[in-house]
Design a protein around this motif. Structure first.
Motif, PDB file in Angstrom:
ATOM      1  N   PHE A 195     -47.086  33.060 -21.006  1.00  0.00           N
ATOM      2  CA  PHE A 195     -46.158  33.389 -21.583  1.00  0.00           C
ATOM      3  C   PHE A 195     -45.388  34.988 -21.272  1.00  0.00           C
ATOM      4  CE2 PHE A 195     -46.831  29.795 -24.287  1.00  0.00           C
ATOM      5  CZ  PHE A 195     -45.971  29.336 -24.615  1.00  0.00           C
ATOM      6  N   ASN A 196     -46.290  35.652 -20.802  1.00  0.00           N
ATOM      7  CA  ASN A 196     -45.812  36.978 -20.358  1.00  0.00           C
ATOM      8  C   ASN A 196     -45.640  37.424 -18.972  1.00  0.00           C
ATOM      9  OD1 ASN A 196     -45.601  39.881 -20.994  1.00  0.00           O
ATOM     10  ND2 ASN A 196     -47.419  40.409 -19.674  1.00  0.00           N
ATOM     11  N   ASN A 197     -45.918  35.930 -18.300  1.00  0.00           N
ATOM     12  CA  ASN A 197     -45.528  36.179 -16.671  1.00  0.00           C
ATOM     13  C   ASN A 197     -44.578  34.978 -16.492  1.00  0.00           C
ATOM     14  OD1 ASN A 197     -47.376  38.012 -15.469  1.00  0.00           O
ATOM     15  ND2 ASN A 197     -48.759  36.868 -16.600  1.00  0.00           N
ATOM     16  N   LEU A 198     -43.426  34.874 -17.205  1.00  0.00           N
ATOM     17  CA  LEU A 198     -42.473  33.789 -16.835  1.00  0.00           C
ATOM     18  C   LEU A 198     -41.230  34.914 -16.170  1.00  0.00           C
ATOM     19  CD1 LEU A 198     -41.992  32.187 -20.263  1.00  0.00           C
ATOM     20  CD2 LEU A 198     -43.197  31.386 -18.308  1.00  0.00           C
ATOM     21  N   TRP A 199     -41.030  34.183 -14.882  1.00  0.00           N
ATOM     22  CA  TRP A 199     -40.086  35.099 -13.992  1.00  0.00           C
ATOM     23  C   TRP A 199     -39.263  34.475 -13.225  1.00  0.00           C
ATOM     24  CZ3 TRP A 199     -42.780  32.192 -10.783  1.00  0.00           C
ATOM     25  CH2 TRP A 199     -44.428  32.167 -11.075  1.00  0.00           C
ATOM     26  N   VAL A 200     -38.373  35.001 -12.557  1.00  0.00           N
ATOM     27  CA  VAL A 200     -37.665  34.608 -11.343  1.00  0.00           C
ATOM     28  C   VAL A 200     -37.985  35.291 -10.212  1.00  0.00           C
ATOM     29  CG1 VAL A 200     -35.306  34.131 -10.439  1.00  0.00           C
ATOM     30  CG2 VAL A 200     -35.685  33.762 -12.895  1.00  0.00           C
ATOM     31  N   PRO A 201     -38.508  34.362  -9.143  1.00  0.00           N
ATOM     32  CA  PRO A 201     -38.913  35.338  -7.760  1.00  0.00           C
ATOM     33  C   PRO A 201     -37.576  35.573  -6.926  1.00  0.00           C
ATOM     34  CG  PRO A 201     -40.123  33.338  -8.033  1.00  0.00           C
ATOM     35  CD  PRO A 201     -39.093  33.106  -9.006  1.00  0.00           C
ATOM     36  N   ALA A 202     -37.521  36.861  -6.672  1.00  0.00           N
ATOM     37  CA  ALA A 202     -36.211  37.187  -6.029  1.00  0.00           C
ATOM     38  C   ALA A 202     -36.210  36.768  -4.434  1.00  0.00           C
ATOM     39  CB  ALA A 202     -36.093  38.697  -5.914  1.00  0.00           C
ATOM     40  N   GLY A 203     -37.333  36.630  -3.733  1.00  0.00           N
ATOM     41  CA  GLY A 203     -37.676  36.050  -2.639  1.00  0.00           C
ATOM     42  C   GLY A 203     -37.200  34.731  -2.459  1.00  0.00           C
ATOM     43  N   ILE A 204     -37.450  33.910  -3.314  1.00  0.00           N
ATOM     44  CA  ILE A 204     -37.179  32.498  -3.394  1.00  0.00           C
ATOM     45  C   ILE A 204     -35.531  32.428  -3.633  1.00  0.00           C
ATOM     46  CG2 ILE A 204     -37.580  30.429  -4.235  1.00  0.00           C
ATOM     47  CD1 ILE A 204     -39.970  31.377  -3.096  1.00  0.00           C
ATOM     48  N   PRO A 231     -24.488  46.382 -16.253  1.00  0.00           N
ATOM     49  CA  PRO A 231     -25.474  46.127 -15.387  1.00  0.00           C
ATOM     50  C   PRO A 231     -25.575  47.193 -14.312  1.00  0.00           C
ATOM     51  CG  PRO A 231     -24.195  44.233 -15.493  1.00  0.00           C
ATOM     52  CD  PRO A 231     -23.433  45.398 -16.102  1.00  0.00           C
ATOM     53  N   TYR A 232     -26.694  47.500 -13.910  1.00  0.00           N
ATOM     54  CA  TYR A 232     -27.104  48.437 -12.643  1.00  0.00           C
ATOM     55  C   TYR A 232     -26.199  47.886 -11.577  1.00  0.00           C
ATOM     56  CZ  TYR A 232     -30.846  49.979 -15.536  1.00  0.00           C
ATOM     57  OH  TYR A 232     -31.650  50.407 -16.396  1.00  0.00           O
ATOM     58  N   THR A 233     -25.721  49.034 -10.746  1.00  0.00           N
ATOM     59  CA  THR A 233     -25.011  48.500  -9.233  1.00  0.00           C
ATOM     60  C   THR A 233     -26.115  48.190  -8.402  1.00  0.00           C
ATOM     61  OG1 THR A 233     -25.391  50.621  -8.236  1.00  0.00           O
ATOM     62  CG2 THR A 233     -23.315  50.314  -9.700  1.00  0.00           C
ATOM     63  N   PRO A 234     -25.810  47.214  -7.469  1.00  0.00           N
ATOM     64  CA  PRO A 234     -26.716  46.681  -6.273  1.00  0.00           C
ATOM     65  C   PRO A 234     -27.713  47.815  -5.846  1.00  0.00           C
ATOM     66  CG  PRO A 234     -24.588  45.792  -5.868  1.00  0.00           C
ATOM     67  CD  PRO A 234     -24.398  46.690  -7.146  1.00  0.00           C
ATOM     68  N   LEU A 235     -27.100  49.051  -5.506  1.00  0.00           N
ATOM     69  CA  LEU A 235     -27.946  50.227  -5.203  1.00  0.00           C
ATOM     70  C   LEU A 235     -28.870  50.497  -6.130  1.00  0.00           C
ATOM     71  CD1 LEU A 235     -28.480  51.796  -2.471  1.00  0.00           C
ATOM     72  CD2 LEU A 235     -26.870  53.609  -3.374  1.00  0.00           C
ATOM     73  N   ARG A 263     -33.609  47.695   2.961  1.00  0.00           N
ATOM     74  CA  ARG A 263     -33.056  46.457   3.610  1.00  0.00           C
ATOM     75  C   ARG A 263     -31.988  46.025   2.764  1.00  0.00           C
ATOM     76  NH1 ARG A 263     -36.704  42.795   6.208  1.00  0.00           N
ATOM     77  NH2 ARG A 263     -34.850  41.428   6.321  1.00  0.00           N
ATOM     78  N   PHE A 264     -30.900  46.634   3.269  1.00  0.00           N
ATOM     79  CA  PHE A 264     -29.465  46.232   2.660  1.00  0.00           C
ATOM     80  C   PHE A 264     -29.359  44.742   2.510  1.00  0.00           C
ATOM     81  CE2 PHE A 264     -29.027  50.865   3.557  1.00  0.00           C
ATOM     82  CZ  PHE A 264     -28.228  51.105   2.243  1.00  0.00           C
ATOM     83  N   ASP A 265     -29.787  44.051   3.596  1.00  0.00           N
ATOM     84  CA  ASP A 265     -29.491  42.578   3.925  1.00  0.00           C
ATOM     85  C   ASP A 265     -30.109  41.724   2.504  1.00  0.00           C
ATOM     86  OD1 ASP A 265     -31.751  43.530   5.159  1.00  0.00           O
ATOM     87  OD2 ASP A 265     -31.924  41.473   6.054  1.00  0.00           O
ATOM     88  N   GLU A 266     -31.103  42.257   2.136  1.00  0.00           N
ATOM     89  CA  GLU A 266     -31.960  41.758   1.018  1.00  0.00           C
ATOM     90  C   GLU A 266     -31.535  42.005  -0.554  1.00  0.00           C
ATOM     91  OE1 GLU A 266     -36.110  41.913   1.957  1.00  0.00           O
ATOM     92  OE2 GLU A 266     -36.056  40.214   3.321  1.00  0.00           O
ATOM     93  N   ILE A 267     -30.543  42.775  -0.596  1.00  0.00           N
ATOM     94  CA  ILE A 267     -30.014  43.306  -2.090  1.00  0.00           C
ATOM     95  C   ILE A 267     -29.447  42.173  -2.737  1.00  0.00           C
ATOM     96  CG2 ILE A 267     -28.468  44.935  -3.126  1.00  0.00           C
ATOM     97  CD1 ILE A 267     -29.212  47.011  -1.312  1.00  0.00           C
ATOM     98  N   GLN A 268     -28.869  41.283  -1.917  1.00  0.00           N
ATOM     99  CA  GLN A 268     -28.160  40.286  -2.593  1.00  0.00           C
ATOM    100  C   GLN A 268     -29.027  39.260  -3.194  1.00  0.00           C
ATOM    101  OE1 GLN A 268     -24.455  39.836  -2.416  1.00  0.00           O
ATOM    102  NE2 GLN A 268     -24.968  38.414  -4.207  1.00  0.00           N
ATOM    103  N   GLY A 269     -30.123  39.113  -2.651  1.00  0.00           N
ATOM    104  CA  GLY A 269     -31.275  38.211  -3.221  1.00  0.00           C
ATOM    105  C   GLY A 269     -31.771  38.943  -4.699  1.00  0.00           C
ATOM    106  N   ARG A 270     -31.812  40.129  -4.601  1.00  0.00           N
ATOM    107  CA  ARG A 270     -32.001  40.891  -5.892  1.00  0.00           C
ATOM    108  C   ARG A 270     -31.161  40.596  -6.938  1.00  0.00           C
ATOM    109  NH1 ARG A 270     -36.375  44.616  -4.386  1.00  0.00           N
ATOM    110  NH2 ARG A 270     -36.569  44.674  -2.302  1.00  0.00           N
ATOM    111  N   VAL A 271     -29.969  40.842  -6.598  1.00  0.00           N
ATOM    112  CA  VAL A 271     -28.752  40.501  -7.621  1.00  0.00           C
ATOM    113  C   VAL A 271     -28.342  39.237  -8.040  1.00  0.00           C
ATOM    114  CG1 VAL A 271     -26.400  40.649  -7.812  1.00  0.00           C
ATOM    115  CG2 VAL A 271     -27.514  42.594  -6.525  1.00  0.00           C
ATOM    116  N   ASP A 272     -28.957  38.440  -7.314  1.00  0.00           N
ATOM    117  CA  ASP A 272     -28.760  37.058  -7.536  1.00  0.00           C
ATOM    118  C   ASP A 272     -29.892  36.499  -8.610  1.00  0.00           C
ATOM    119  OD1 ASP A 272     -26.440  36.635  -6.126  1.00  0.00           O
ATOM    120  OD2 ASP A 272     -27.565  35.491  -4.191  1.00  0.00           O
TER     121      ASP A 272
END
Lengths: 791, 66
Positions: free
Chosen positions: A210-219, A601-605, A702-711
């Motif tokens: 229950f403490n480790n329910l997450w969404v993996p950004a890389g996936i 929300p925080y900006t992407p940067l 890695r600017f190209d990977e920021i979208q994955g974090r935001v998504d």
């Protein structure tokens, strides 16, 4: 015990088959876990000494890198990042808890369960899979944590692939093996040590899941772009909870990791190995039953005491405090039961190193479990929280209770596992004394440090100003105490090294081949014994009286104790009630987290900068939670509100202040101040003990990977607008980075072209955002804009 | 009506009261259980670690090392 005796534990069951079965125990798995315990223990203590030294002498690593012998620099290869305090501290805590204590409790459980059940472990293969799987988890932690791959939640730092592995190993290998052994046992009664093991296994599984329910950004990145993520992004995940709710879940987990990983299995260990070492039964079996049920029921409620005076709602905090104070009773019941087990055997303590370790271990259990409820009282907590007092408390439990119980068990097991005499009792006694002195030095110095810190933070002078307005003043005064801690840690480590040498020499003198005794015991009947139905002994009373009389004869509980499945279900119910009653209102009552319109929300940067903050382990030294005390608001600004953290996946309130609180850091310092501070904190704060973060000034984002974090954040409900979700996040991040880099250049920093792609820029963006939303204008809704235009 | 509405509408005192009630019930049950156990049962149970319950009959060689 003779054959008949085996059958007569409990009530005689005429249906038990008298036929004997032969079996032997799997002690090889115990040997493996015992060796791993000692080996990982040394690693954990070594890491502890290293980070303790870094606090007293922060330039240790850079100094090592600069050593030159005739032009040759032997330590130049040492990377700054992986050896920084923020990354090493989780390595130390994880090694101490999951590697040292973890392997120790597995050794105890595998040894005692087989004997208490009169059965070999269900599967040797599952035992080996458990052992190697657990070692793989530890090695994975040792690799990923220094690389900055962390969830940013204390004692739950390990990232999602390792979380999955833990679930498989704990439940699939260890849990199945344990419960199947209980199912095939030849002893009807489950001894109280097994109850504690059952509570450990089921509760740790619940806490972990229950403490480790997450969404993996890389996936998420991979699903969106079809491109493989970088290792950093692949490992990155965001918890499903945010802010206040995340804090409650985390400390429900964190506190109960102490309860059900560092307490209940060690109590099981105590209830088995102490009677063995003293050669007498536990003082009161009745007390052990009260101890068990009270402890498992109450412990689970106490987590919120880690969040006193924070943005956690008052009701949850108070509930946690009340149950924490109640916890004192069962804890001391257990301690008294342990110490009184030595009645009539105290003379042995003088000569037997095993009993020495056990007596001091149990005494430290008593001291820690007195201190825990004390620290949970809100008035005391206002002084102790975020100070080193908590660190001293934790170490009196970890070094004294967990460490000494483990070493006592190992010394008791050594001659039995290696089937030879212990190499040296004198060395064992030396280990005991040197570790005891080390522990006392450590704990006393850090108590003094903690109370000093707490008092200095709240000190005002006669004019109403803070007596110590520069936070660093409250740190430098502690340095002598930190050096005493280093000495204490070195002594404790030396004791463990002596223990390892003793074990090695004992192992060397083992027989050419181990004898494996074959035992025999009657098979347990498939059906539980036919306990007679209770008959009321009362006359001339109403039905309720009859029912009460039957209940009071308690044969129902006797039956329960023999039934593993039902017993386990009751344990699950007992440990779930507290969590459910605290969590449901926390998630469902709207007034718990009043929303603040200006919080966005925080900006992407900024989000990327926040991920760097987490990766560097900044939360290990800096809190982001200003408590509603005058001395805190005077130093840091407006106290923190629950609604400020609704987009914080995970929360970063921290539990300790080696550096100042950062909740309202935004706008307090210039960009160039932050840049110089990362380069070397001594540039701007001469006596700072913070490590330099030079690599942040060079490593590229890695600017190209920021979208994955935001998504990934959007999947968790963070309301990023359509523009951001349509793939605009990297470009927005570049633009903001360019703005900050230009500002930095204007303040006398390096040329913007050299800095705008660095990680430091993202971290500055995050730092400058912290705590500022409260003072912004709320965004105007679109329909209101239309109305304004019409007017 | 959603669960959120229901829980938000309830007085928070209720949760603390229910918690204490459950604890007292469980604690009373355990104390009753303990006070009514027979001495023979507790003695047998307490001695379980001391009687591994098994008598080694004949040691056998399992594996060689070194």
């Amino acid at each position: 015990m003779d054959q008949a005796g085996t059958q007569t534990v409990g009530i005689l069951d005429p249906r038990v088959e008298p036929e004997l079965e032969s079996f032997s125990y799997d002690d090889q798995i115990v040997r493996m876990f015992t060796l791993a315990t000692l080996a990982w223990g040394i690693v954990a203590f070594l890491a502890g000494v290293l980070i303790a030294t870094l606090m007293a002498y922060p330039s240790l690593v850079p100094d090592l890198q600069a050593i030159s012998v005739g032009g040759f620099e032997p330590f130049a290869w040492l990377p700054g990042g992986p050896l920084s305090f923020g990354r090493l501290r989780p390595l130390h805590t994880n090694a101490a808890i999951f590697a040292f204590a973890g392997n120790g409790i597995f050794a105890a459980i595998y040894y005692s369960t087989q004997r208490l059940c009169k059965a070999r472990m269900f599967s040797d293969l599952l035992g080996r899979l458990h052992f190697w799987g657990w070692q793989l988890i530890i090695v994975s932690a040792a690799v990923t944590l220094p690389l900055g791959m962390t969830q940013g939640k204390e004692y739950a730092e390990l990232e999602w692939p390792i979380d999955l592995l833990i679930a498989i190993v704990w439940v699939g290998f260890f849990g199945v093996n344990f419960f199947m052994t209980l199912a095939r046992r030849r002893e009807r009664h489950l001894y109280v040590a097994l109850w504690f093991y059952i509570a450990t296994i089921v509760t740790v599984a619940l806490l972990h899941v229950f403490n480790n329910l997450w969404v993996p950004a890389g996936i998420v990145h991979w699903a969106r772009t079809g491109e493989a993520p970088s290792p950093d992004l692949f490992m990155k995940s965001y918890p499903v909870y945010a802010g206040v709710q995340d804090a409650l879940m985390q400390w429900w987990y964190g506190h109960n990791a102490v309860a059900f990983f560092l307490t209940t299995p060690f109590l099981g260990l105590m209830y088995y190995f102490l009677p063995k070492a003293a050669n007498r039964p536990v003082f009161s079996y009745r007390l052990s039953i009260i101890h068990f049920w009270s402890l498992v029921f109450i412990y689970i409620w106490a987590g919120p005491h880690h969040l006193h005076w924070t943005a956690l709602p008052e009701w949850a905090s108070t509930l946690g405090m009340i149950f924490s104070v109640m916890l004192w009773m069962p804890s001391w019941g257990g301690m008294i039961n342990g110490l009184l087990t030595l009645r009539g055997a105290w003379h042995k303590v003088a000569t037997d190193p095993v009993l020495k370790f056990f007596v001091v271990g149990i005494t430290f259990y008593g001291m820690s479990t007195f201190e825990g409820p004390l620290l949970s009282i809100k008035a005391v907590n206002s002084l102790s929280h975020y100070t080193d007092w908590t660190i001293a408390h934790v170490h009196s439990g970890a070094l004294g209770w967990n460490g000494f119980m483990t070493f006592g068990m190992i010394y008791w097991l050594m001659p039995r596992l290696f089937q030879t005499e212990l190499y040296s009792k004198k060395l064992a006694a030396l280990h005991f004394w040197i570790a005891t002195i080390g522990m006392v030095l450590y704990v006393l110095a850090i108590y003094a440090a903690g109370i000093t810190q707490g008092l200095m933070w709240r000190a005002f002078d006669a004019t109403g100003r803070l007596t110590y307005p520069d936070f660093v003043e409250t740190v430098t005064v502690l340095i002598p105490m930190y050096w005493i801690r280093v000495i204490g840690g070195v002594l404790y480590l030396s004791g463990a090294l002596i223990g390892a040498w003793n074990m090695y020499k004992t192992w060397k003198s083992r027989p050419r081949s181990y004898e494996v005794p074959v035992h025999s015991a009657p098979r347990l009947s498939a059906e539980p014994p036919a306990y007679p139905r209770a008959q009321s002994r009362m006359t001339n009373v109403v039905g309720l009286g009859h029912a009460s009389d039957k209940f009071l004869q308690a044969l129902w509980h006797r039956r329960l104790e023999g039934m593993t499945f039902k017993f386990t279900v009751w344990v699950i119910i007992a440990v779930s009630i507290g969590g459910i009653i605290e969590a449901i209102p926390m998630f469902l009552v709207r007034s718990n987290v009043p929303s603040i319109a200006s919080v966005q929300p925080y900006t992407p940067l900024e989000l990327t900068g926040r991920d760097i903050y987490i990766a560097e382990g900044c939360y290990n030294c800096h809190s982001q939670m200003i408590r509603p005390f005058y001395w805190e608001t005077k130093r840091y600004g407006e106290y923190s509100k629950p609604g400020e953290f609704v987009y914080d996946h995970p929360f970063q309130w921290g539990s300790r202040r080696i550096g100042p609180d950062l909740a309202r850091e935004g706008g307090r310092k210039s960009d160039i101040w932050h840049w110089l501070h990362f380069e070397d904190p001594r540039n701007v704060t001469p006596n700072s003990i913070m490590p330099a973060y030079t690599w942040l000034l060079e490593d590229e984002l890695r600017f190209d990977e920021i979208q994955g974090r935001v998504d990934a954040m959007a999947m968790l409900g963070v309301p990023y607008g359509d523009a951001v979700l349509d793939g605009a996040a990297p470009e927005m991040a570049r633009e903001q980075a360019a703005e900050i880099a230009a500002r930095l250049e204007g303040q006398g920093g390096p040329p913007a072209a050299d800095t705008q792609r660095t990680k430091a820029i993202a971290l500055i963006a995050y730092m400058q955002r912290l705590g500022t939303d409260l003072y912004r204008e709320p965004p105007v809704a679109q329909d209101e804009e239309v109305e304004d235009a019409a007017d | 009506m959603r669960l959120t509405d229901l829980v938000s509408g309830a007085n928070l005192d209720l949760f603390a009261t229910v918690s204490m009630g459950i604890f007292l019930l469980v604690f009373t049950g355990v104390v009753v259980r303990v006070l009514t156990m027979s001495k023979r049962n507790t003695h047998d149970a307490a001695n379980l670690p001391l009687d591994d319950g098994t008598t080694p009959r004949h040691p056998v060689k399992e594996r060689r090392h070194g």
